[in-house]
Motif scaffolding. Structure first.
Motif, PDB file in Angstrom:
ATOM      1  N   SER A 220      -3.755  -3.819  -4.662  1.00 56.59           N
ATOM      2  CA  SER A 220      -4.831  -3.562  -3.704  1.00 56.59           C
ATOM      3  C   SER A 220      -5.027  -4.793  -2.834  1.00 56.59           C
ATOM      4  O   SER A 220      -5.000  -5.929  -3.332  1.00 56.59           O
ATOM      5  CB  SER A 220      -6.128  -3.228  -4.452  1.00 56.59           C
ATOM      6  N   GLU A 281      -0.426   8.451  -0.899  1.00 53.85           N
ATOM      7  CA  GLU A 281      -1.366   7.385  -1.253  1.00 53.85           C
ATOM      8  C   GLU A 281      -0.633   6.073  -1.514  1.00 53.85           C
ATOM      9  O   GLU A 281      -1.006   5.014  -0.997  1.00 53.85           O
ATOM     10  CB  GLU A 281      -2.156   7.787  -2.497  1.00 53.85           C
ATOM     11  N   HIS A 282       0.428   6.118  -2.318  1.00 60.44           N
ATOM     12  CA  HIS A 282       1.132   4.893  -2.686  1.00 60.44           C
ATOM     13  C   HIS A 282       1.873   4.271  -1.497  1.00 60.44           C
ATOM     14  O   HIS A 282       1.924   3.045  -1.364  1.00 60.44           O
ATOM     15  CB  HIS A 282       2.134   5.168  -3.812  1.00 60.44           C
ATOM     16  N   GLN A 284       1.117   4.778   1.638  1.00 57.72           N
ATOM     17  CA  GLN A 284       0.188   4.658   2.774  1.00 57.72           C
ATOM     18  C   GLN A 284       0.745   5.354   4.004  1.00 57.72           C
ATOM     19  O   GLN A 284       0.777   4.817   5.106  1.00 57.72           O
ATOM     20  CB  GLN A 284      -0.113   3.184   3.045  1.00 57.72           C
ATOM     21  N   ARG A 285       1.168   6.582   3.773  1.00 53.31           N
ATOM     22  CA  ARG A 285       1.692   7.441   4.817  1.00 53.31           C
ATOM     23  C   ARG A 285       1.001   8.798   4.722  1.00 53.31           C
ATOM     24  O   ARG A 285       0.356   9.116   3.727  1.00 53.31           O
ATOM     25  CB  ARG A 285       3.212   7.630   4.668  1.00 53.31           C
ATOM     26  N   ASN A 312       1.718  -4.788   0.816  1.00 52.12           N
ATOM     27  CA  ASN A 312       1.758  -3.332   0.749  1.00 52.12           C
ATOM     28  C   ASN A 312       1.086  -2.890  -0.539  1.00 52.12           C
ATOM     29  O   ASN A 312       1.009  -3.650  -1.502  1.00 52.12           O
ATOM     30  CB  ASN A 312       3.205  -2.819   0.750  1.00 52.12           C
ATOM     31  N   ARG A 313       0.607  -1.670  -0.523  1.00 50.57           N
ATOM     32  CA  ARG A 313       0.058  -1.129  -1.769  1.00 50.57           C
ATOM     33  C   ARG A 313       1.162  -0.989  -2.810  1.00 50.57           C
ATOM     34  O   ARG A 313       0.945  -1.222  -4.000  1.00 50.57           O
ATOM     35  CB  ARG A 313      -0.598   0.228  -1.501  1.00 50.57           C
TER      36      ARG A 313
END
Length: 356
Positions: A220, A281-282, A284-285, A312-313
């Protein structure tokens, strides 16, 4: 959960590893604590809470010793399957609390999904299953053996030699050129880090061309601050045709020695939608951006994003390399490695935990 508990008409049954009485289930101003919610509900209907008694010696820290995010997952079900889950609670409660409960009523179908309740019941632990029940490991192994294109696992641990052996076989002899294995694991598991790294080293060795296996973790970011996200989810997806979610980790404790409960479904629409939500979610798209051939998405999105240096996440799991770096599979209980499996301590551990 909060609304459902508050609206209970006959009873509330909760089973889990741990509960925090002062925890608030929602962030709404004035939201009741779990203690207050259950207390208010218990004035109307019976409330039963079944929790783990804990280890024989202090072995865990609370509060947490560091700032950490959390990634978890659960399933909500309606219909006939609820009776199977409720019956498991009833049997455990009757044995522990010595209070007889009525058998749960089987509800009418509530949808079109096929759902199966599977569990780990250790042998010689419960009178209702003296020889134990190990349907969680059974369904995992069957599904992994059948994998043709994709194995996607989110889990707190990856120790299980049974699971590792199947994945190693698939990586050495892939069922198709577009076969991929994607893992989402915690950066630093609460225990057994060496064991997980040892098994990952074996998997990496089996992936000769280095393109079929991807081991990642979550982070995060808030400005310049970076916080690891502890992956506590227990999710398995195979070919978008099989999915399980529940309490079982991929280690010998969960698969053979602890009481665990999972749900399994073959609802392809639900499975695919779940995977796309998680991948969006993972990575971020948007869901549309990850909605493509899984191998292509892994190769063109997952791997490049995980390998980038910028925040990045999703990131590559650190401290994971081939066994040339010195990692070996190690038992988390007796600390023996595979080449020490014949030692007296390891033999005793193997009899108890089936670790080698």
């Amino acid at each position: 959960m909060s609304a459902t508990i508050a609206g209970a008409r006959s009873h509330v049954h909760i089973a889990g590893w741990h509960s925090s009485p002062e925890f608030r289930l929602t962030r709404e101003p004035g939201a009741p604590t779990l203690r207050e919610l259950l207390g208010e509900t218990a004035e109307r209907v019976p409330v039963r809470l079944l929790l783990w008694a804990g280890p024989p010696v202090p072995a865990f820290q609370h509060p947490a010793d560091r700032s950490i995010g959390w990634h978890d997952m659960t399933m909500r079900v309606e219909g006939p399957i609820v009776a199977d889950v409720a019956e498991h609670f009833r049997r455990c409660w009757t044995e522990v609390a010595e209070e007889s409960l009525p058998e749960p009523k089987v509800q009418d179908p509530a949808g079109t999904s096929n759902v199966q309740f599977v569990r780990t019941v250790p042998e010689k632990t419960h009178a209702f299953a003296p020889r134990g029940e190990f349907t969680i490991v059974d369904t995992y192994l069957r599904a992994l053996r059948s994998a043709k294109r994709l194995v996607y696992l989110e889990n707190q641990f990856l120790w299980s030699p049974e699971v590792a052996e199947i994945l190693i076989g698939k990586l050495k002899n892939p069922p198709a050129d577009d076969f991929r294995v994607v893992l989402v694991l915690p950066r630093k598991p609460s225990n057994g880090a060496d064991t997980t790294r040892g098994q990952l080293g074996r998997l990496l060795d089996a992936d000769d061309d280095g393109r079929r296996l991807l081991a990642t973790t979550l982070t995060s970011h808030d400005g310049d601050n970076e916080t690891p996200v502890y992956v506590h989810a227990k999710l398995g997806i195979v070919d978008d045709e099989w999915m399980t979610v529940g309490s079982a980790n991929l280690n010998e404790h969960s698969l053979f020695n602890d009481s665990e409960a999972n749900l399994v479904t073959d609802d392809v629409e639900l499975i695919r939608d779940t995977r796309l939500k998680l991948w969006a979610e993972h990575l971020q798209r948007s869901k549309s951006e990850v909605d493509g051939d899984p191998a292509k998405v892994v190769d063109e999105l997952w791997r490049p994003i995980a390998e980038k240096d910028r925040p990045n996440r999703l990131t590559l799991l650190p401290s994971v390399s081939r066994r040339a770096a010195g990692y070996r599979a190690r038992c988390a209980d007796c600390s023996s490695t595979a080449d020490q499996a014949g030692s007296p301590a390891s033999r005793r551990c193997a009899e108890r935990n089936r670790c080698w």
